[in-house]
Motif scaffolding. Structure first.
Motif, short mmCIF file in Angstrom:
data_model
loop_
_atom_site.label_atom_id
_atom_site.label_comp_id
_atom_site.label_asym_id
_atom_site.label_seq_id
_atom_site.Cartn_x
_atom_site.Cartn_y
_atom_site.Cartn_z
N THR A 138 9.77 -8.34 -14.43
CA THR A 138 10.42 -7.08 -14.06
C THR A 138 11.23 -7.18 -12.77
O THR A 138 12.17 -6.41 -12.57
CB THR A 138 9.37 -5.95 -13.90
OG1 THR A 138 8.33 -6.40 -13.01
CG2 THR A 138 8.76 -5.61 -15.24
N ALA A 150 16.67 -2.59 -12.29
CA ALA A 150 15.69 -1.55 -11.96
C ALA A 150 15.84 -0.32 -12.83
O ALA A 150 14.86 0.36 -13.14
CB ALA A 150 15.81 -1.17 -10.48
N TYR A 151 17.07 -0.02 -13.26
CA TYR A 151 17.27 1.19 -14.09
C TYR A 151 16.64 1.04 -15.47
O TYR A 151 16.38 2.03 -16.15
CB TYR A 151 18.75 1.55 -14.19
CG TYR A 151 19.68 0.40 -14.46
CD1 TYR A 151 19.89 -0.09 -15.74
CD2 TYR A 151 20.37 -0.20 -13.41
CE1 TYR A 151 20.75 -1.14 -15.98
CE2 TYR A 151 21.24 -1.26 -13.63
CZ TYR A 151 21.43 -1.73 -14.91
OH TYR A 151 22.29 -2.78 -15.15
N VAL A 195 13.72 -1.01 -15.81
CA VAL A 195 12.29 -1.14 -15.52
C VAL A 195 11.66 0.21 -15.18
O VAL A 195 10.54 0.52 -15.60
CB VAL A 195 12.06 -2.14 -14.37
CG1 VAL A 195 10.56 -2.26 -14.05
CG2 VAL A 195 12.63 -3.50 -14.72
N HIS A 196 12.37 1.02 -14.42
CA HIS A 196 11.86 2.34 -14.00
C HIS A 196 12.87 3.43 -14.39
O HIS A 196 13.50 4.04 -13.52
CB HIS A 196 11.62 2.35 -12.49
CG HIS A 196 10.74 1.24 -12.00
ND1 HIS A 196 9.38 1.20 -12.28
CD2 HIS A 196 11.02 0.13 -11.25
CE1 HIS A 196 8.86 0.13 -11.74
NE2 HIS A 196 9.81 -0.53 -11.11
N SER A 227 12.61 6.41 -15.35
CA SER A 227 12.35 7.79 -14.88
C SER A 227 12.82 8.00 -13.44
O SER A 227 13.00 9.14 -13.00
CB SER A 227 10.85 8.10 -14.97
OG SER A 227 10.10 7.21 -14.19
N SER A 228 13.02 6.92 -12.70
CA SER A 228 13.45 7.04 -11.31
C SER A 228 14.97 7.08 -11.17
O SER A 228 15.50 7.29 -10.08
CB SER A 228 12.90 5.86 -10.49
OG SER A 228 13.44 4.63 -10.95
N GLN A 276 20.17 8.68 -16.57
CA GLN A 276 19.09 8.66 -17.56
C GLN A 276 19.63 8.93 -18.96
O GLN A 276 19.21 8.31 -19.94
CB GLN A 276 18.02 9.69 -17.20
CG GLN A 276 17.07 9.25 -16.10
CD GLN A 276 15.92 10.21 -15.92
OE1 GLN A 276 15.58 10.95 -16.83
NE2 GLN A 276 15.31 10.21 -14.74
#
Length: 351
Positions: free
Chosen positions: A203, A208-209, A211-212, A214-215, A221
């Motif tokens: 990961t 990062a978009y 992997v996470h 929801s953040s 999103q």
């Protein structure tokens, strides 16, 4: 002992003795010699990465294919004791595997990595990941089920076999020399291909978009499935000579998912309808128009991944295997395990 390698060019399992005359190589080592060697490798010296007359047989159990100094964690030693007839199904290991037969005999059936698309591996998140869904032999008739090019290697006491990373093999303890059990010792040595595979799927090395999700800010999103499609298409087009349909739909979905008789509910692929696929995922141009700056970021991240994989200079077959696992990994991170098969099918039908 003498290691005998024969081409498996018949539909019948060859008898254990006299398995052919196409011997391609031999190497001799006695059990006494093996047990006389040190139990542990000398970590403060460079370990041999090739065979040499000046190297003790014990050192043949360790392989170094990196410029960096080896770590103790790069090697795993195993003692294997099994009753006659015990079989390990067709699978691959990402490490170098040096296998020494000490007592009794073992038969290896080997299939080259380049045939991976026909091996029908389990999906990446399946408990049997790296293992084939195929049983090569019909035990009642003794016939070879799948017409894949293969070799048979019979190991007797004193034989030492090197299995390269990602080489498919099936292993059976055989009756020979009045032995009632088989005893072997093998050492797994971390490989360049194995290290790359672990790194590209970690990961820390996936955007990062993905992997996470929801953040990520709300606007992005809504575009993540489009970013996912753009990212995967860039990888496939840059690292293979296949279309999305050939690589994702055929090599991953049809060979890994749709051949499963007992897929868990989390991996089910039934009920797919291409008209339900998000249009942003199916067409990169639509995603690029929706958010040009985000599209540039996704493209740069995909190209960085492509460069990392190319720099490892792996064989095309291993590179494709690593890519297939990476695609499954990224898709699952974004859409969840339950929906991964459906979205993979969407990608396979995209342009």
């Amino acid at each position: 002992g003498t290691l005998t390698v024969s081409q498996l060019d018949t539909t019948k399992i060859p008898p254990f003795k006299g398995i052919g005359d196409k011997t391609v190589g031999t190497f001799n080592i006695t059990a006494d010699e093996f047990f006389a060697m040190d139990v542990k490798a000398q970590w403060d010296t460079r370990l041999p990465s090739h065979f040499s007359d000046q190297v003790l047989p014990r050192n043949f159990m360790y392989v170094v294919d990196s410029e960096n100094e080896p770590l103790e964690s790069d090697f795993q030693e195993n003692i294997r004791i099994s009753k006659l007839g015990s079989t390990t199904g067709l699978h691959y290991d990402p490490s170098h595997n040096m296998f020494a037969q000490i007592h009794g005999c073992k038969r290896f059936v080997l299939i080259e990595t380049k045939h991976w698309k026909k091996i029908k591996l389990h999906p990446f998140y399946h408990p049997s990941d790296r293992q084939s869904q195929l049983e090569l032999f019909d035990f009642k008739s003794g016939s070879y089920r799948k017409p894949l090019p293969a070799m048979v290697i019979d190991l007797r006491p004193g034989d030492l076999l090197h299995l390269p990373p990602y080489y498919f093999h099936r292993v059976t303890a055989m009756e020979c020399e009045n032995a009632t059990v088989s005893m072997s010792v093998n050492v797994f040595s971390n490989s360049k291909a194995g290290r790359l595979s672990t790194a590209v799927k970690h990961t820390d090395n996936i955007p990062a978009y993905f992997v996470h999700p929801s953040s990520v800010e709300e606007k992005k999103q809504k575009l993540l499935v489009g970013a996912l499609g753009y990212y995967v298409r860039t990888l496939v087009h840059s690292l293979t000579n296949s279309t999305m349909k050939e690589f994702v739909l055929k090599s991953i979905i049809q060979e890994r998912y749709l051949t499963q008789d007992q897929l868990s509910e989390a991996l089910e692929c039934d009920g797919f309808n291409v008209t339900l696929c998000p249009s942003l995922m199916m067409n990169s141009e639509e995603f690029i128009k929706a958010d040009p700056s985000f599209a540039e970021q996704v493209k740069a991240d995909a190209e960085k991944k492509v460069e990392t994989i190319k720099q490892a200079e792996l064989s095309p077959s291993i590179q494709e295997l690593v890519l297939a696992d990476t695609i499954e990994r990224v898709v699952t991170l974004v859409v969840s395990l339950e929906r991964s098969c459906m979205f993979l099918q969407c990608l396979g039908n995209s342009i």
